[in-house]
Write a protein that holds these residues in place. Structure first.
Motif, PDB file in Angstrom:
ATOM      1  N   ASP A 185       0.854  -1.179   0.000  1.00  0.00           N
ATOM      2  CA  ASP A 185       0.000   0.000   0.000  1.00  0.00           C
ATOM      3  C   ASP A 185       0.897   1.237   0.000  1.00  0.00           C
ATOM      4  O   ASP A 185       2.031   1.200   0.470  1.00  0.00           O
ATOM      5  N   GLU A 186       0.380   2.347  -0.534  1.00  0.00           N
ATOM      6  CA  GLU A 186       1.179   3.576  -0.563  1.00  0.00           C
ATOM      7  C   GLU A 186       1.584   4.020   0.839  1.00  0.00           C
ATOM      8  O   GLU A 186       2.638   4.641   1.030  1.00  0.00           O
ATOM      9  N   ALA A 187       0.753   3.696   1.817  1.00  0.00           N
ATOM     10  CA  ALA A 187       1.034   4.128   3.189  1.00  0.00           C
ATOM     11  C   ALA A 187       1.946   3.151   3.939  1.00  0.00           C
ATOM     12  O   ALA A 187       2.341   3.422   5.070  1.00  0.00           O
ATOM     13  N   SER A 188       2.280   2.023   3.335  1.00  0.00           N
ATOM     14  CA  SER A 188       3.073   1.025   4.059  1.00  0.00           C
ATOM     15  C   SER A 188       4.562   1.319   3.955  1.00  0.00           C
ATOM     16  O   SER A 188       5.038   1.932   2.996  1.00  0.00           O
ATOM     17  N   MET A 189       5.304   0.871   4.957  1.00  0.00           N
ATOM     18  CA  MET A 189       6.749   1.068   4.984  1.00  0.00           C
ATOM     19  C   MET A 189       7.460  -0.260   4.771  1.00  0.00           C
ATOM     20  O   MET A 189       6.908  -1.338   5.018  1.00  0.00           O
ATOM     21  N   ASP A 190       8.683  -0.168   4.313  1.00  0.00           N
ATOM     22  CA  ASP A 190       9.546  -1.331   4.148  1.00  0.00           C
ATOM     23  C   ASP A 190       9.700  -2.017   5.508  1.00  0.00           C
ATOM     24  O   ASP A 190      10.033  -1.379   6.506  1.00  0.00           O
ATOM     25  N   GLY A 230      -5.798 -14.179  -1.427  1.00  0.00           N
ATOM     26  CA  GLY A 230      -6.044 -13.410  -2.649  1.00  0.00           C
ATOM     27  C   GLY A 230      -6.331 -11.935  -2.417  1.00  0.00           C
ATOM     28  O   GLY A 230      -5.860 -11.067  -3.157  1.00  0.00           O
ATOM     29  N   LYS A 231      -7.080 -11.637  -1.359  1.00  0.00           N
ATOM     30  CA  LYS A 231      -7.559 -10.272  -1.131  1.00  0.00           C
ATOM     31  C   LYS A 231      -6.730  -9.483  -0.126  1.00  0.00           C
ATOM     32  O   LYS A 231      -6.888  -8.265  -0.010  1.00  0.00           O
ATOM     33  N   GLY A 232      -5.867 -10.143   0.596  1.00  0.00           N
ATOM     34  CA  GLY A 232      -5.079  -9.448   1.602  1.00  0.00           C
ATOM     35  C   GLY A 232      -5.903  -9.084   2.821  1.00  0.00           C
ATOM     36  O   GLY A 232      -6.899  -9.745   3.146  1.00  0.00           O
ATOM     37  N   LEU A 233      -5.517  -8.031   3.502  1.00  0.00           N
ATOM     38  CA  LEU A 233      -6.224  -7.598   4.705  1.00  0.00           C
ATOM     39  C   LEU A 233      -7.577  -6.986   4.352  1.00  0.00           C
ATOM     40  O   LEU A 233      -7.694  -6.219   3.387  1.00  0.00           O
ATOM     41  N   ARG A 234      -8.581  -7.299   5.143  1.00  0.00           N
ATOM     42  CA  ARG A 234      -9.870  -6.631   4.984  1.00  0.00           C
ATOM     43  C   ARG A 234      -9.740  -5.161   5.396  1.00  0.00           C
ATOM     44  O   ARG A 234      -8.870  -4.795   6.179  1.00  0.00           O
ATOM     45  N   HIS A 235     -10.632  -4.337   4.859  1.00  0.00           N
ATOM     46  CA  HIS A 235     -10.547  -2.887   5.063  1.00  0.00           C
ATOM     47  C   HIS A 235     -10.540  -2.512   6.546  1.00  0.00           C
ATOM     48  O   HIS A 235      -9.685  -1.728   6.998  1.00  0.00           O
ATOM     49  N   LEU A 236     -11.465  -3.063   7.328  1.00  0.00           N
ATOM     50  CA  LEU A 236     -11.551  -2.703   8.745  1.00  0.00           C
ATOM     51  C   LEU A 236     -10.335  -3.189   9.526  1.00  0.00           C
ATOM     52  O   LEU A 236      -9.888  -2.526  10.466  1.00  0.00           O
ATOM     53  N   VAL A 237      -9.806  -4.331   9.134  1.00  0.00           N
ATOM     54  CA  VAL A 237      -8.603  -4.844   9.776  1.00  0.00           C
ATOM     55  C   VAL A 237      -7.430  -3.925   9.477  1.00  0.00           C
ATOM     56  O   VAL A 237      -6.644  -3.563  10.364  1.00  0.00           O
ATOM     57  N   LYS A 238      -7.319  -3.503   8.217  1.00  0.00           N
ATOM     58  CA  LYS A 238      -6.239  -2.597   7.825  1.00  0.00           C
ATOM     59  C   LYS A 238      -6.331  -1.280   8.597  1.00  0.00           C
ATOM     60  O   LYS A 238      -5.321  -0.733   9.054  1.00  0.00           O
ATOM     61  N   ILE A 262       3.112  -2.466   6.772  1.00  0.00           N
ATOM     62  CA  ILE A 262       4.456  -2.789   6.319  1.00  0.00           C
ATOM     63  C   ILE A 262       4.373  -3.700   5.096  1.00  0.00           C
ATOM     64  O   ILE A 262       3.350  -4.354   4.860  1.00  0.00           O
ATOM     65  N   HIS A 263       5.442  -3.735   4.323  1.00  0.00           N
ATOM     66  CA  HIS A 263       5.501  -4.641   3.181  1.00  0.00           C
ATOM     67  C   HIS A 263       6.898  -5.212   3.047  1.00  0.00           C
ATOM     68  O   HIS A 263       7.878  -4.630   3.542  1.00  0.00           O
ATOM     69  N   ILE A 264       6.989  -6.362   2.397  1.00  0.00           N
ATOM     70  CA  ILE A 264       8.272  -7.000   2.120  1.00  0.00           C
ATOM     71  C   ILE A 264       8.711  -6.546   0.734  1.00  0.00           C
ATOM     72  O   ILE A 264       8.005  -6.795  -0.253  1.00  0.00           O
TER      73      ILE A 264
END
Length: 254
Positions: free
Chosen positions: A185-190, A208-216, A223-225
């Motif tokens: 996501d644009e807001a996520s950090m390394d 497939g869908k990743g985190l649900r909106h409310l969970v995010k 964070i992202h790899i």
């Protein structure tokens, strides 16, 4: 005790495969009964038979065809019945949070494949996590496939199955644990730039869908790899291992 008749057994209380059964036996009183191929020549299977005979557990020496009827997966000549896995509740989680010092918590949001769930649990055990939290709805349960893939991790982990994952996340945050959600996501950090040395919860999302909106939205940080190749995502169980062991690496250096 030797028997040739199958007892009426709940399928979800069965595990299969030599390693999975060995680990369940080592866990103590998990195993209640075993079905073993009567004409087996596999050395590991014969060693397992000797261990079971010493334990006094009920052994059913049956044909390969009988085992195939009992379990339609690759059972390696052995199937066992175990006590149902004890999954703790959200109430239990709130009590436990008061007792943990700098926990590492793995949160799984709607992991649907029981094999992926098992692989995530295996990584969690290897990384020494304090607990694993996952929801009741839209999530895989602890099945024989999960046991096989987890390779004994199920018996050694603190597992919390909650009705409302977002509410559980809020309870975790209130206990002073920083919650990091994995999302490209644009807001996520390394992930390698994030400070993961304190009390931490890492959330992995659906295959497939990743985190649900409310969970995010409930996360303190995303964070992202980082990916060096063309592929922009990892299998959730692989991502789980990478994320958890980055926490371990940072803590070892702190």
């Amino acid at each position: 005790m030797v028997a040739t008749e199958f007892m009426s057994t709940e399928k979800n209380n069965l595990i299969f495969g030599i390693h999975a059964v060995e680990m369940a036996l080592k866990a103590g009183d998990q195993v209640t009964e075993i079905w073993l191929q009567k004409d087996a020549q596999n050395k590991r299977l014969l060693n397992l038979l000797m261990a079971v005979e010493k334990s006094g557990l009920r052994i059913n020496r049956v044909s390969l065809q009988d085992l195939d009827r009992l379990c339609n997966e690759r059972h390696q000549g052995v199937v066992a019945s175990i006590h149902a896995v004890h999954l703790k509740s959200e109430k239990d989680l709130k009590v436990a949070l008061k007792q943990w010092d700098k926990p590492l918590i793995l949160i799984l949001d709607c992991i649907e494949d029981p094999r992926n769930l098992g692989a995530c649990l295996r990584s969690a055990d290897a990384a020494g996590v304090t607990a694993v939290v996952f929801g009741k709805d839209k999530s895989a349960s602890i099945t024989p496939i999960t046991h096989k893939t987890a390779a004994g991790a199920v018996e050694h982990l603190e597992l919390f199955q909650v009705t409302n994952l977002v509410r559980a996340i809020e309870a975790i945050k209130e206990a002073g644990v920083w919650v990091y959600g994995t999302a490209l996501d644009e807001a996520s950090m390394d992930i390698y730039q994030a400070d993961l040395t304190g009390p931490v919860a890492i959330i992995l999302g659906n295959e497939g869908k990743g985190l649900r909106h409310l969970v995010k939205q409930s996360c303190d940080h995303l964070i992202h790899i980082p990916m060096a190749g063309e592929v922009q995502s990892l299998n959730v169980s692989v991502a789980t291992g990478v994320a958890l062991f980055e926490v371990v690496r940072q803590r070892n250096l702190a």
